[in-house]
Design an enzyme around this catalytic site. Structure first.
Site, PDB file in Angstrom:
ATOM      1  N   GLU A  44       0.796  -1.215  -0.363  1.00 25.79           N
ATOM      2  CA  GLU A  44      -0.157  -0.076   0.133  1.00 25.79           C
ATOM      3  C   GLU A  44       0.574   0.891   0.154  1.00 25.79           C
ATOM      4  O   GLU A  44       0.449   2.351  -0.824  1.00 25.79           O
ATOM      5  CB  GLU A  44      -0.745   0.343   1.111  1.00 25.79           C
ATOM      6  CG  GLU A  44      -1.879  -1.160   0.989  1.00 25.79           C
ATOM      7  CD  GLU A  44      -2.951  -0.998  -0.646  1.00 25.79           C
ATOM      8  OE1 GLU A  44      -3.216   0.846  -0.565  1.00 25.79           O
ATOM      9  OE2 GLU A  44      -3.520  -1.372  -1.109  1.00 25.79           O
ATOM     10  N   GLY A  88      10.207   7.716  -5.084  1.00 25.73           N
ATOM     11  CA  GLY A  88      10.377   8.789  -4.638  1.00 25.73           C
ATOM     12  C   GLY A  88       9.492   9.191  -3.433  1.00 25.73           C
ATOM     13  O   GLY A  88       9.365   7.497  -2.839  1.00 25.73           O
ATOM     14  N   TYR A 127      -6.843   6.383   4.744  1.00 23.56           N
ATOM     15  CA  TYR A 127      -6.674   5.567   3.524  1.00 23.56           C
ATOM     16  C   TYR A 127      -5.528   4.270   3.287  1.00 23.56           C
ATOM     17  O   TYR A 127      -6.692   3.062   3.723  1.00 23.56           O
ATOM     18  CB  TYR A 127      -6.658   6.425   2.175  1.00 23.56           C
ATOM     19  CG  TYR A 127      -6.425   4.785   1.033  1.00 23.56           C
ATOM     20  CD1 TYR A 127      -7.866   4.430   0.472  1.00 23.56           C
ATOM     21  CD2 TYR A 127      -4.462   4.080   1.038  1.00 23.56           C
ATOM     22  CE1 TYR A 127      -7.300   2.910  -0.780  1.00 23.56           C
ATOM     23  CE2 TYR A 127      -4.165   3.511   0.120  1.00 23.56           C
ATOM     24  CZ  TYR A 127      -5.447   3.152  -0.557  1.00 23.56           C
ATOM     25  OH  TYR A 127      -5.308   1.442  -1.286  1.00 23.56           O
ATOM     26  N   ASP A 145      -9.561   6.259  -2.528  1.00 22.88           N
ATOM     27  CA  ASP A 145      -8.309   6.220  -3.350  1.00 22.88           C
ATOM     28  C   ASP A 145      -8.654   6.858  -4.253  1.00 22.88           C
ATOM     29  O   ASP A 145     -10.689   6.867  -4.298  1.00 22.88           O
ATOM     30  CB  ASP A 145      -7.185   5.329  -3.364  1.00 22.88           C
ATOM     31  CG  ASP A 145      -7.505   4.589  -4.347  1.00 22.88           C
ATOM     32  OD1 ASP A 145      -9.099   4.077  -5.194  1.00 22.88           O
ATOM     33  OD2 ASP A 145      -7.109   2.997  -4.953  1.00 22.88           O
ATOM     34  N   CYS A 199     -12.875   0.422 -14.672  1.00 20.48           N
ATOM     35  CA  CYS A 199     -13.945   2.244 -14.825  1.00 20.48           C
ATOM     36  C   CYS A 199     -12.552   3.329 -14.394  1.00 20.48           C
ATOM     37  O   CYS A 199     -11.847   4.016 -14.045  1.00 20.48           O
ATOM     38  CB  CYS A 199     -14.387   1.964 -13.862  1.00 20.48           C
ATOM     39  SG  CYS A 199     -15.476   3.597 -13.400  1.00 20.48           S
ATOM     40  N   CYS A 206     -17.229  -0.007 -20.145  1.00 19.19           N
ATOM     41  CA  CYS A 206     -18.217  -0.170 -19.186  1.00 19.19           C
ATOM     42  C   CYS A 206     -18.898  -1.210 -19.804  1.00 19.19           C
ATOM     43  O   CYS A 206     -19.915  -1.880 -19.427  1.00 19.19           O
ATOM     44  CB  CYS A 206     -18.990   0.917 -19.490  1.00 19.19           C
ATOM     45  SG  CYS A 206     -18.544   2.578 -18.809  1.00 19.19           S
TER      46      CYS A 206
HETATM   47  S1  SF4 Z   1     -20.446   1.132 -15.815  1.00 17.28           S
HETATM   48 FE1  SF4 Z   1     -18.512   2.499 -16.209  1.00 17.28          FE
HETATM   49  S2  SF4 Z   1     -18.687   4.183 -15.709  1.00 17.28           S
HETATM   50 FE2  SF4 Z   1     -20.040   3.028 -14.348  1.00 17.28          FE
HETATM   51  S3  SF4 Z   1     -18.527   2.141 -13.111  1.00 17.28           S
HETATM   52 FE3  SF4 Z   1     -19.206   0.471 -14.342  1.00 17.28          FE
HETATM   53  S4  SF4 Z   1     -16.730   1.411 -15.892  1.00 17.28           S
HETATM   54 FE4  SF4 Z   1     -17.436   2.710 -14.267  1.00 17.28          FE
END
Ligand code: SF4
Length: 363
Positions: A44, A88, A127, A145, A199, A206
């Site tokens: 992490e 870094g 976090y 995050d 995502c 999607c």
């Molecule tokens: S549908 Fe698309 S925008 Fe919505 S959580 Fe899934 S990948 Fe992300």
């Protein structure tokens, strides 16, 4: 800003879909073999500001040299810095050393399991404490995050910048409320993994997303516009109206002109303006003048927002159905069979619209 929360059934479906997806698609990572707290902690800290692919060689080298927390507490600082070289933010490695000493001296060499205790350790913020508590100990502690923030904002269509205080609070609340109590480890990792691999900040996949049916940003065509960028930058607003012209099982596309933004890509016949006013009428004139199609457009079937570097565009899509194609395909105009649309080079908003369109009107 606040949306209706998911109801109990929706939440359970989201949790189960995400957990199932994670089980099948998670990346094989060394600290996931036995979730040893020391390994989870180092991973992490190394992952702050760094992607998994980049940090893995550093992680392996570190674990080979320092397989346990006692070795860290007893190591020369020079060795630690050398092992950290290339990552870094060297303050992090100094804090690792201090934490290792505290754990060995004050906690008998065992990591505390609770967030409140973890927060007392140097270099461990909210976090990281949540990540260690949930991933190493399966405690229902939230994490937030960049990846989780993006997923939560999109699923719940939170349009205000996540950096705003109230938005941040709401995101932490959601991150906690969504955890299935017995499955915190997998659920938190699944959210992070979804943000890191599906995502994505731009061009999220999607169609491969296991929680798409719960995602308001996807449903409302706002994926590219969420999360909003930091307050202060107000991009110029543009408006575009597109005709989705269908004849039999083909759609009509035209090629972007030379010297225009996105030159050479294919798009729907469309017009753009700084104002929404009269845009539909302008599109009707454009279709008649350039394509010989005389129509009165009805209602938009879909709209979405897309952000470019200096401006954002709201794109509306109007359906047109023709009995006969009229204009033939040529260099700059093309009737494309629906299964072949995938091969076209399309600007991102159109690709996103096509994903939505095919779900609704595949036949
Ligand atoms: S549908 Fe698309 S925008 Fe919505 S959580 Fe899934 S990948 Fe992300």
């Amino acid at each position: 800003m606040k949306q209706r929360d998911l109801n109990a059934n929706e939440l359970e479906d989201l949790q189960q879909s995400l957990l199932k997806w994670f089980k099948e698609h998670q990346r094989k990572l060394p600290w996931r073999e036995n979730y040893e707290p020391y390994q989870v902690w180092i991973s992490e800290i190394m992952l702050q500001q760094t992607q998994v692919k980049t940090m893995l060689p550093f992680y392996r080298r570190w674990m080979e040299a320092l397989p346990g927390i006692r070795e860290v507490a007893e190591a020369d600082e020079e060795l630690l810095i050398k092992l950290w070289e290339g990552l870094g933010y060297y303050r992090r490695v100094r804090n690792i050393r201090k934490t290792a000493e505290m754990i060995c001296n004050e906690y008998g060499g065992q990591f505390p399991e609770q967030v409140a205790e973890l927060l007392k350790l140097p270099g461990i913020g909210r976090y990281t404490a949540g990540a260690i508590a949930s991933i190493a100990f399966n405690q229902p502690a939230p994490i937030l995050d960049g990846n989780v923030t993006r997923v939560l904002c999109r699923v719940r269509k939170i349009e205000d910048p996540p950096q705003l205080g109230d938005v941040g609070k709401e995101l932490w609340r959601l991150a906690e409320a969504w955890i299935p109590k017995e499955e915190a480890r997998n659920f938190n990792q699944a959210l992070m993994e979804l943000g890191a691999t599906v995502c994505l900040p731009s061009s999220p996949n999607c169609l491969l997303c296991p929680i798409r049916q719960h995602c308001l940003a996807f449903e409302l065509g706002k994926v590219e516009a969420i999360p909003a960028s930091k307050p202060g930058k107000v991009p110029r607003q543009r408006y575009r109206a597109c005709a989705v012209i269908r004849c039999n099982k083909k759609l009509l596309f035209s090629k972007r002109l030379e010297n225009s933004l996105l030159e050479g890509l294919w798009e729907f016949p469309s017009v753009e303006s700084d104002t929404k006013k009269k845009l539909k009428g302008t599109l009707e004139e454009h279709l008649e003048r350039n394509y010989g199609i005389k129509v009165t457009l009805g209602k938009e079937i879909h709209q979405l927002e897309h952000r470019y570097t200096n401006f954002k565009t709201r794109v509306g899509f109007y359906p047109v159905t023709l009995e006969v194609p009229g204009k033939k395909s040529n260099e700059t105009t093309s009737w494309v069979e629906i299964p072949k649309i995938e091969d076209l080079a399309l600007p991102r908003p159109y690709r996103r619209f096509i994903e939505w369109y095919l779900e609704q009107f595949r036949n």
